[in-house]
Scaffold this motif. Structure first.
Motif, PDB file in Angstrom:
ATOM      1  N   UNK A   1       7.106  20.857 -10.697  1.00 14.25           N
ATOM      2  CA  UNK A   1       6.071  21.650  -9.977  1.00 14.25           C
ATOM      3  C   UNK A   1       4.933  20.513 -10.052  1.00 14.25           C
ATOM      4  N   UNK A   2       4.250  20.325  -8.683  1.00 12.42           N
ATOM      5  CA  UNK A   2       3.076  19.861  -8.385  1.00 12.42           C
ATOM      6  C   UNK A   2       2.072  20.377  -7.758  1.00 12.42           C
ATOM      7  N   UNK A   3       0.783  20.623  -8.603  1.00 12.69           N
ATOM      8  CA  UNK A   3      -0.268  21.214  -8.253  1.00 12.69           C
ATOM      9  C   UNK A   3      -1.388  20.266  -7.914  1.00 12.69           C
ATOM     10  N   UNK A   4      -2.256  20.418  -6.878  1.00 12.06           N
ATOM     11  CA  UNK A   4      -3.098  19.357  -6.568  1.00 12.06           C
ATOM     12  C   UNK A   4      -4.411  20.105  -6.032  1.00 12.06           C
ATOM     13  N   UNK A   5      -5.305  20.008  -6.898  1.00 11.90           N
ATOM     14  CA  UNK A   5      -6.761  20.679  -6.494  1.00 11.90           C
ATOM     15  C   UNK A   5      -7.566  19.584  -5.937  1.00 11.90           C
ATOM     16  N   UNK A   6      -8.474  19.877  -4.950  1.00 12.70           N
ATOM     17  CA  UNK A   6      -9.516  18.980  -4.693  1.00 12.70           C
ATOM     18  C   UNK A   6     -10.575  19.691  -4.669  1.00 12.70           C
ATOM     19  N   UNK A   7     -11.823  19.120  -5.145  1.00  6.26           N
ATOM     20  CA  UNK A   7     -12.873  19.873  -5.200  1.00  6.26           C
ATOM     21  C   UNK A   7     -13.918  19.016  -4.750  1.00  6.26           C
ATOM     22  N   UNK A   8     -14.847  19.390  -3.680  1.00  4.72           N
ATOM     23  CA  UNK A   8     -15.790  18.639  -3.057  1.00  4.72           C
ATOM     24  C   UNK A   8     -17.139  19.278  -3.421  1.00  4.72           C
ATOM     25  N   UNK A   9     -17.707  18.309  -3.948  1.00  2.00           N
ATOM     26  CA  UNK A   9     -19.176  18.518  -4.865  1.00  2.00           C
ATOM     27  C   UNK A   9     -19.916  17.490  -4.946  1.00  2.00           C
ATOM     28  N   UNK A  10     -21.257  17.555  -4.948  1.00  2.00           N
ATOM     29  CA  UNK A  10     -21.863  16.672  -5.590  1.00  2.00           C
ATOM     30  C   UNK A  10     -21.817  16.427  -7.201  1.00  2.00           C
ATOM     31  N   UNK A  13     -23.964  19.323  -8.489  1.00  2.00           N
ATOM     32  CA  UNK A  13     -23.255  20.457  -8.347  1.00  2.00           C
ATOM     33  C   UNK A  13     -22.114  20.504  -9.628  1.00  2.00           C
ATOM     34  N   UNK A  14     -21.290  19.579  -9.780  1.00  2.00           N
ATOM     35  CA  UNK A  14     -20.265  19.473 -10.805  1.00  2.00           C
ATOM     36  C   UNK A  14     -20.943  19.605 -12.257  1.00  2.00           C
ATOM     37  N   UNK A  15     -22.016  18.937 -12.507  1.00  2.00           N
ATOM     38  CA  UNK A  15     -22.757  19.164 -13.661  1.00  2.00           C
ATOM     39  C   UNK A  15     -23.156  20.454 -14.116  1.00  2.00           C
ATOM     40  N   UNK A  16     -23.598  21.215 -13.021  1.00  2.00           N
ATOM     41  CA  UNK A  16     -24.069  22.780 -12.926  1.00  2.00           C
ATOM     42  C   UNK A  16     -22.942  23.598 -13.251  1.00  2.00           C
ATOM     43  N   UNK A  17     -21.766  23.381 -12.443  1.00  2.00           N
ATOM     44  CA  UNK A  17     -20.748  24.066 -12.761  1.00  2.00           C
ATOM     45  C   UNK A  17     -20.067  23.962 -14.442  1.00  2.00           C
ATOM     46  N   UNK A  18     -20.219  22.679 -14.739  1.00  2.00           N
ATOM     47  CA  UNK A  18     -19.356  22.602 -16.046  1.00  2.00           C
ATOM     48  C   UNK A  18     -20.446  22.980 -17.177  1.00  2.00           C
ATOM     49  N   UNK A  19     -21.625  23.228 -16.887  1.00  2.29           N
ATOM     50  CA  UNK A  19     -22.741  23.697 -17.671  1.00  2.29           C
ATOM     51  C   UNK A  19     -23.195  22.418 -18.587  1.00  2.29           C
ATOM     52  N   UNK A  20     -23.376  21.374 -17.693  1.00  3.77           N
ATOM     53  CA  UNK A  20     -23.799  20.216 -18.350  1.00  3.77           C
ATOM     54  C   UNK A  20     -25.602  19.978 -18.214  1.00  3.77           C
ATOM     55  N   UNK A  21     -25.952  19.457 -19.158  1.00  4.44           N
ATOM     56  CA  UNK A  21     -27.464  19.416 -18.703  1.00  4.44           C
ATOM     57  C   UNK A  21     -27.889  18.466 -17.781  1.00  4.44           C
ATOM     58  N   UNK A  22     -28.920  18.817 -16.904  1.00  7.78           N
ATOM     59  CA  UNK A  22     -29.589  17.892 -15.960  1.00  7.78           C
ATOM     60  C   UNK A  22     -30.534  16.688 -16.757  1.00  7.78           C
ATOM     61  N   UNK A  23     -30.022  15.450 -16.776  1.00  3.71           N
ATOM     62  CA  UNK A  23     -30.518  14.456 -17.584  1.00  3.71           C
ATOM     63  C   UNK A  23     -31.368  13.609 -16.456  1.00  3.71           C
ATOM     64  N   UNK A  24     -31.775  14.018 -15.443  1.00  5.96           N
ATOM     65  CA  UNK A  24     -32.428  13.213 -14.331  1.00  5.96           C
ATOM     66  C   UNK A  24     -33.851  12.948 -14.812  1.00  5.96           C
TER      67      UNK A  24
END
Length: 74
Positions: A1-10, A13-24
């Motif tokens: 079985x092969x599953x491919x997930x493609x996520x298009x985000x900045x 957005x990826x940090x916010x989704x994963x709950x990582x802090x904004x280190x800017x």
């Protein structure tokens, strides 16, 4: 079985989704501090200052080498 997930985000957005802090702000502060330190040390990178440093080290190295050879002969 092969599953491919493609996520298009900045990356933000990826940090916010994963709950990582904004280190800017931290990154900007670190870059500003590095720039200030580099500006402060520009004087040490002038050719005249480099030659003074290299020459003094060269004379010390020559003197140490001479002493080493004199000690070896004895």
């Amino acid at each position: 079985m092969k599953v491919q997930v493609e996520i298009d985000c900045t990356p933000a957005e990826a940090r916010a989704f994963l709950g990582l802090p904004d280190v800017t702000p931290l990154n900007e502060a670190m870059v500003a501090e590095m720039q200030e330190r580099m500006k402060a040390n520009v004087a040490a990178m002038q050719p005249e200052e480099l030659m003074k440093t290299w020459t003094s080290f060269g004379l010390q190295a020559q003197d140490q080498f001479r002493r080493l050879m004199e000690a070896a002969v004895k």
